[in-house]
Design a protein around this motif. Structure first.
Motif, mmCIF file in Angstrom:
data_model
loop_
_atom_site.group_PDB
_atom_site.id
_atom_site.type_symbol
_atom_site.label_atom_id
_atom_site.label_comp_id
_atom_site.label_asym_id
_atom_site.label_seq_id
_atom_site.Cartn_x
_atom_site.Cartn_y
_atom_site.Cartn_z
ATOM 1 N N ARG A 61 0.843 -1.207 0.000
ATOM 2 C CA ARG A 61 0.000 0.000 0.000
ATOM 3 C C ARG A 61 0.881 1.262 0.000
ATOM 4 N NH1 ARG A 61 -5.288 0.669 0.854
ATOM 5 N NH2 ARG A 61 -5.493 -1.456 1.633
ATOM 6 N N ILE A 78 -6.876 -0.941 -5.188
ATOM 7 C CA ILE A 78 -6.123 -1.670 -4.173
ATOM 8 C C ILE A 78 -7.120 -2.626 -3.516
ATOM 9 C CG2 ILE A 78 -4.898 -1.592 -1.977
ATOM 10 C CD1 ILE A 78 -3.768 1.082 -2.679
ATOM 11 N N THR A 80 -7.397 -6.109 -0.874
ATOM 12 C CA THR A 80 -6.674 -6.917 0.115
ATOM 13 C C THR A 80 -7.074 -8.394 -0.007
ATOM 14 O OG1 THR A 80 -8.368 -6.679 1.815
ATOM 15 C CG2 THR A 80 -6.635 -4.970 1.735
ATOM 16 N N VAL A 100 -2.060 -6.461 0.772
ATOM 17 C CA VAL A 100 -2.572 -6.142 -0.560
ATOM 18 C C VAL A 100 -2.434 -7.365 -1.456
ATOM 19 C CG1 VAL A 100 -2.254 -4.712 -2.612
ATOM 20 C CG2 VAL A 100 -2.083 -3.689 -0.331
#
Length: 185
Positions: A61, A78, A80, A100
């Protein structure tokens, strides 16, 4: 299933998501033909090609935010590991949930992709890159994969996945890591 296959499963869930999201913003061109027109043709054109995929050890990140600032671009996405669909066959370790799984930036028409390494996977700074080859043709995907694997090491043979008719990853005889993916557009 070993940690490489589990990591590949979690990381590549977002390959299926990534391509449609990019197609919403860009006109995708393959072999000179438009694969899908974007809603706003002035937003750009991306030639399907080989893209760099960078891996980091828990700080992806921060890396993505840094490069977005350096190149003055928006963060495309982004995601996760914790946001991935759950699968009882592959329970997600608690320490992976906020890492991520996939992120990307579009920099000057090129897509730069990022991910944290999955807990327990090896990480060596400076060798944390793979190349992602995308093709609209299963046959082409198979040909490229078969040529790349000669003298190399296959981590995951080409196989049908939930996001692709044909996906596999390997390290070629020169030590370059490849992700080979049929892109059903």
């Amino acid at each position: 299933m070993g940690p490489i296959s589990r990591f590949t499963y979690f990381m590549l869930i977002f390959v299926k998501i990534n391509i449609p999201l990019l197609m919403e913003r860009y006109e995708i061109v393959y072999n000179g033909e438009v694969a899908k027109a974007c809603p706003n043709p002035n937003q750009g054109v991306i030639e399907l090609s080989i893209n760099a995929y960078l891996n980091f050890n828990g700080n992806t990140r921060e890396v993505v935010e840094f490069y977005a600032e350096v190149f003055n671009v928006e963060i495309s996405q982004i995601h996760t590991f914790g946001e991935s669909p759950s699968d009882p066959s592959f329970p997600l370790p608690e320490e992976a949930k906020n890492l991520v799984m996939h992120a990307n930036l579009v920099i000057g028409g090129s897509i730069l992709m990022f991910s944290d390494v999955f807990p327990g996977m090896p990480y060596t700074q400076g060798t944390n890159i793979s190349l992602s080859y995308q093709s609209n043709s299963v046959e082409e995907t198979q040909q490229v994969f078969n040529k790349l694997k000669v003298g190399g090491t296959v981590q995951m043979e080409l196989q049908k996945t939930f996001w692709s008719e044909s996906y596999g990853n390997l390290t070629d005889k020169f030590g370059i890591q490849w992700q080979v993916n049929h892109n059903a557009l």
